[in-house]
Structures are given as structure tokens and as C-alpha cells.
Enzyme design. Structure first.
Site, PDB file in Angstrom:
ATOM      1  N   LYS A 256       0.852  -1.184   0.000  1.00 26.30           N
ATOM      2  CA  LYS A 256       0.000   0.000   0.000  1.00 26.30           C
ATOM      3  C   LYS A 256       0.890   1.237   0.000  1.00 26.30           C
ATOM      4  CE  LYS A 256      -3.273   2.594   2.928  1.00 26.30           C
ATOM      5  NZ  LYS A 256      -4.230   2.557   4.060  1.00 26.30           N
ATOM      6  N   ASP A 261      -2.668  10.114   3.649  1.00 24.60           N
ATOM      7  CA  ASP A 261      -4.068   9.720   3.791  1.00 24.60           C
ATOM      8  C   ASP A 261      -4.805  10.711   4.693  1.00 24.60           C
ATOM      9  OD1 ASP A 261      -6.502   8.479   3.965  1.00 24.60           O
ATOM     10  OD2 ASP A 261      -5.807   6.808   5.212  1.00 24.60           O
ATOM     11  N   LYS A 268     -10.345  12.739   8.051  1.00 18.53           N
ATOM     12  CA  LYS A 268      -9.931  12.305   9.383  1.00 18.53           C
ATOM     13  C   LYS A 268      -9.894  13.492  10.339  1.00 18.53           C
ATOM     14  CE  LYS A 268      -6.746   8.598   7.944  1.00 18.53           C
ATOM     15  NZ  LYS A 268      -7.396   7.479   8.655  1.00 18.53           N
ATOM     16  N   ASP A 279       1.496   6.225   5.580  1.00 16.73           N
ATOM     17  CA  ASP A 279       0.533   5.298   4.985  1.00 16.73           C
ATOM     18  C   ASP A 279       1.063   4.646   3.700  1.00 16.73           C
ATOM     19  OD1 ASP A 279      -1.868   4.073   5.583  1.00 16.73           O
ATOM     20  OD2 ASP A 279      -3.071   5.451   4.375  1.00 16.73           O
ATOM     21  N   ASP A 338     -12.201   7.073   3.389  1.00 22.55           N
ATOM     22  CA  ASP A 338     -11.019   6.821   4.213  1.00 22.55           C
ATOM     23  C   ASP A 338     -10.616   5.342   4.186  1.00 22.55           C
ATOM     24  OD1 ASP A 338      -8.919   7.394   5.872  1.00 22.55           O
ATOM     25  OD2 ASP A 338     -10.128   7.589   7.696  1.00 22.55           O
ATOM     26  N   GLU A 340      -9.449   3.695   1.817  1.00 22.16           N
ATOM     27  CA  GLU A 340      -8.877   3.801   0.471  1.00 22.16           C
ATOM     28  C   GLU A 340      -7.803   2.755   0.191  1.00 22.16           C
ATOM     29  OE1 GLU A 340      -7.727   5.401   3.013  1.00 22.16           O
ATOM     30  OE2 GLU A 340      -5.614   4.898   2.760  1.00 22.16           O
ATOM     31  N   ARG A 342      -7.618  -0.484   0.752  1.00 19.45           N
ATOM     32  CA  ARG A 342      -8.111  -1.714   0.126  1.00 19.45           C
ATOM     33  C   ARG A 342      -8.474  -1.478  -1.337  1.00 19.45           C
ATOM     34  NH1 ARG A 342     -12.709  -2.055   4.596  1.00 19.45           N
ATOM     35  NH2 ARG A 342     -11.082  -0.875   5.652  1.00 19.45           N
TER      36      ARG A 342
END
Ligand code: BES
Ligand code: MG
Ligand code: ZN
Length: 492
Positions: A256, A261, A268, A279, A338, A340, A342
Site C-alpha cells: 500500500k 491519507d 480524518k 501510509d 477513508d 482507500e 483496500r
């Protein structure tokens, strides 16, 4: 910094570090008489009995170093590679911070059968300890305390040199990944991550390509494009390929690579949002692991894929309620922008298979829920292949890294059944890490697959005695051994 293996000490040393086991009468080999006497004295007085407890002595009238540090390694039966690494990290880090430039280590021998593993771990630890996160410090904040040389004193240098060299390669690969993860999000965006991967490819001889926005559009990478569409920094699908085993099957490692993020439209809270520069840790680990495998000339075939995008809100951003496509063809109903990771991994996993990977491991800072479940020192493991995962868990244990398997029961899939599209991108709060894994599984095409949720372990929020604040590189060690063990298992 150089690491050397020697059978005697010469030159000016700042510190000589000698380990001692609880309950043993013997002293590390290769030491001068005076040092041996001093270590015996410490033992008789009961100094440095416990693991990491130290006793520091000044050499008043001459000796191999300015100071002697005797450090406890605890009971021989409790000492393992994890402790060896931790000891090297802790001691080297603290002595460097005290201004040491030249150090030597002498180890009271443990079980000689594991000496090569121990010395590899010690070398990894020494290299690991040289990382500091203050990339942009100026003036007096700048850390000028750099270690120049570390000597391992042994009576068996030829045999252990290889282990130490291997440890250095692994340590340096891990530090490269930590460097990438620690780089700030204004400077680390998908294109930059691709440039860094290309640099590594050129350095160690890996095949490299990165798909830019136009190529992603042409190829049908609708999922990663949706996540990245809110940012002016376009996404990239980054690929590194290593062929070290002829026409043997390829293991795909998918990371990933969310360079920042914010949560997107489902934004967030601002507290700790800065942590989300980390991230892309899974992607950074992927690049480092590829480098290590190439440098070790491992007899493996591996494809590394980094799904890199920036998740921001904005006039072009994807929204809750959107249904988006994917490279795999399945449609994704977005409930929360959020979730994101996956979504980008969906395309990453499908692409790794397109490129020829016949089994997959992904690494992702995927869910806050895994931190709730397992805390900050344990990697969460999900799988579609138990036998392969048993090998992973055993490898992690041998490497001294904590990993714990989580369930992936069919019920989790019910939670992500879509209303308008095939799959929901979140299954709600209940079992958040497990439903995330269930989502990923839908993009693995039924090949053996292991998902590592590293959200709890990728970085530390504070400084530790054995580790600087920030990116950890944890589970990379295991991954290197695991990829090699997988290929070895196949050749039998
Ligand atoms: N990057 C985060 C997960 C994360 C959390 C990593 C804490 C490191 C530390 C991920 O993209 C995320 O935001 N996940 C959401 C999913 C939820 C919206 C279903 C989460 O865990 O809250
Ligand atoms: Mg998120
Ligand atoms: Zn994320």
C-alpha cells in the site's frame, strides 16, 4: 559506517562492549588480560546481571579503548536473535549519542550452532541504530554524531563474515525503507516514490516500470485512479521485478503506497493526521525487500508492486456513494473514502497476477482496528492458504518478529455485500480488520495469498531505547526469509 570482523583489537576505540551471560563463568574470547580481569570482577560483583543492564568502567592507565561497557545478556536459554538485535540497536544507539565514533563488541559465546544467526542479527541491529528521522534539521539541531566504525571481535572471523555482511545488506535495505517512509508528504508523492524505486532498480539491477495516469486509464485501473483523483499528485502503479530463479513461479509482493491519507471527503480528525505520511509504509517495505533480495542474489523470482496514490478531498475527489470499477472488473461501492487502502490494493493485487505472480503477499497500514486488536508490536496476518501461512508464522518467530494470525471466516464477506455495486469498501466497525481482509481476498483470483496489516507496527509514536521515533521497518526481516524459504520449499 563500516562494520569489520576481527580476531584482535587494534587502534583507538571509544568503547569496548563486552556481553555477559547470567550464571556463566566464562568470558568472551580474544580480549586482553586486563579486560578479562575486569569482566570477571563485574561478574563476581553481580554487575550487569539482567538483559541490557550495563556497567561502565574507565580504562585509567591504558587499555584497548577509552571505556569498557559490560552489558548483560540475561540467561543463555532466553537469548535469541530478537534480543541480539535489540541489544545491538540499544547499545550502538546510546553510545553513538554519547559521541562514540569507534566501537568494538565482544560476545560471550552462546550456542555456536546459532552463532551465524546471532552475528547477522547484531549487524542488522548496528545498521538499524544509525537511522534518525531529523532529515530537515538545520543548525544546532543537526545530529552530527555519526558512527565511523564497529568491530566484532570473534575467534572465527572467516565463517562469520558472511553472516555479518548479510546483516548489513538487510539493515541497509530496512533503513532505505525507513528513509522513504519518513520522507515528508510534500516531498513524497506517488511520482517521487516511483523515482526512488527506479533509483533502487538501477543500483542493484532490478527491472522497473511505473504506470502513470494516462497508462492507468488505458489499462483500466479504475480503483486506484478513483482514490487518487482528488489530488494534483497523480497516482502511480510501481513495479520492480527480480529474476533470480530462472523460470520458477513468481511471488508477488504488493504494498500500500498512500503517500498521504487525509481520509478524503470522509476526512480524518486533525489530531495525528500527520502520521498518515506513513501510509505508504507497505510500499516502502516492498521496495526495500526487493533491494535486499537482489543484493543477496537470492534464488527467488519476485514481483514487487506498489500501489501509490494520495488521498485528498477536493473538487475532483471521489465521494461516499460513488460506485467505481476496478482492474479485476468487480465494482466497488464507496461508503467511506477513508477506506482507500483496500481500493488501491484491489488494483495492485490484480496487476501483480497480470504480471505473472502466482502467489501474493500484501503489506498495508490498512486499519486502525488492527491496532485495537493487536497493539503496536504485532503484525496482523490474514490468509487464504493455511500451509503457506504456517511457514510465514514460523519464519517470523525465527526472525524474532511478532506476527499473529487473524480469522477470515466467510461471514465477513456478508458484511461487505454491496447494494448498488458488488462490494462495499467498508463493513462497519465490527471486525474492521477482518472485513478489510475479506475485501482484499476478492481481488486475489483464488491464488495463495497472505495479507499483513502493519498499521500498528510500521511506525512508533515515540522514541525507544532501541529505535528512533518514526518508521520501524518491522516484518521486512521476516519477509526476506519467507520469500527465500518459499522458493526453497518448492525446489525440494
Ligand atoms: N491508513 C488508515 C489506517 C491506519 C490507521 C493506519 C491508523 C495507521 C494508523 C486507513 O486508510 C484507514 O483510514 N482506515 C479506516 C477504515 C475505516 C474507514 C473503515 C480506519 O481504520 O479507521
Ligand atoms: Mg484511510
Ligand atoms: Zn490509509
Amino acid at each position: 559506517m563500516r562494520i569489520r570482523v576481527e580476531n584482535k583489537l587494534a587502534g583507538e576505540l571509544d568503547y569496548l562492549v563486552v556481553t555477559r551471560f547470567t550464571g556463566s563463568e566464562s568470558v568472551a574470547v580474544g580480549l586482553d588480560e586486563k579486560t578479562t580481569e575486569l569482566v570477571k570482577k563485574v561478574k563476581s560483583l553481580g554487575g550487569a546481571e539482567k538483559f541490557l543492564e550495563t556497567e561502565t568502567i574507565l580504562y585509567t592507565d591504558g587499555g584497548p579503548a577509552k571505556r569498557l561497557v559490560v552489558v548483560g545478556t540475561g540467561k543463555p536459554a532466553d537469548f535469541d536473535v530478537a534480543k541480539a538485535r535489540q541489544l545491538a540497536q540499544t547499545l550502538t544507539r546510546s553510545l553513538r549519542k554519547k559521541g562514540a565514533k569507534k566501537l568494538a563488541f565482544a560476545f560471550e559465546s552462546a550456542d555456536s550452532a546459532t552463532a551465524s544467526d546471532l552475528y547477522q542479527a547484531l549487524a542488522e541491529g548496528v545498521v538499524h541504530s544509525t537511522f534518525e528521522p531529523g532529515f530537515y534539521y538545520t543548525g544546532e539541531n543537526k545530529d552530527e554524531k555519526v558512527l565511523e566504525e564497529v568491530i566484532f571481535l570473534t575467534n572465527n572471523d572467516a565463517a562469520l563474515k558472511d553472516s555479518v555482511e548479510r546483516g548489513v545488506v538487510i539493515g541497509e535495505g530496512i533503513n532505505l525503507s525507513r528513509y522513504l517512509a519518513n520522507e515528508t508528504p510534500n516531498n513524497m508523492y506517488p511520482e517521487r516514490l516511483a523515482q526512488e524505486a527506479e533509483k533502487v532498480a538501477n543500483e542493484v539491477g532490478l527491472e522497473f516500470h511505473a504506470l502513470d495516469k494516462a497508462q492507468l486509464e488505458e489499462g483500466g485501473f479504475k480503483a486506484i485512479l478513483a482514490v487518487g483523483q482528488g489530488s494534483i499528485n497523480d497516482p502511480r502503479m510501481i513495479v520492480l521485478k527480480y529474476n533470480g530463479a530462472g523460470d520458477a513461479p513468481y511471488t508477488g509482493i504488493v504494498g500500500k503506497g498512500i503517500t498521504f491519507d487525509s481520509g478524503g471527503i470522509s476526512i480524518k480528525p486533525s489530531e495525528h493526521m500527520d502520521h498518515m505520511k506513513f501510509d505508504m509504509s507497505g510500499g516502502a517495505w516492498t521496495i526495500g525487500i526487493m533491494r535486499i533480495l537482489a543484493q543477496l542474489k537470492a534464488k527467488v523470482n519476485v514481483i514487487g508492486v506498489v500501489a501509490a496514490a494520495e488521498n485528498l478531498p477536493g473538487g475532483k475527489a471521489y465521494r461516499p456513494g460513488d460506485v467505481i470499477g476496478s482492474l479485476e472488473g468487480k465494482t466497488i461501492e464507496v461508503l467511506n473514502t477513508d477506506a482507500e487502502g483496500r481500493i488501491v490494493l484491489a488494483d495492485g493485487l490484480a496487476y501483480a497476477r497480470q504480471l505473472g505472480a502466482t502467489r501474493l503477499v500484501d503489506m498495508a497500514t490498512l486499519t486502525g482496528a488492527i491496532v485495537v486488536a493487536l497493539g503496536n508490536s504485532v503484525t496482523g496476518v490474514f490468509t487464504s492458504d493455511q500451509a503457506w501461512t504456517d511457514l510465514f508464522l514460523k519464519t517470523a518467530q525465527n526472525a524474532g518478529e511478532r506476527a499473529w494470525q487473524m480469522p477470515l471466516f466467510p461471514e465477513y464477506k456478508d458484511q461487505i455485500k454491496g447494494t448498488t455495486g458488488d462490494l462495499l469498501n467498508t463493513g462497519g466497525r465490527a471486525g474492521g480488520s477482518c472485513t478489510a481482509a475479506a475485501f482484499l481476498k476478492e481481488f486475489t483470483g483464488g491464488v495463495p495469498w497472505i495479507h499483513l496489516d502493519i498499521a500498528g507496527t510500521a511506525y512508533t509514536e515515540g522514541e525507544k531505547a532501541h529505535q528512533a521515533k518514526g518508521p520501524s521497518g518491522q516484518i521486512m526481516r521476516t519477509m526476506v526469509d519467507f520469500v527465500i524459504a518459499t522458493a526453497e520449499g518448492e525446489n525440494k
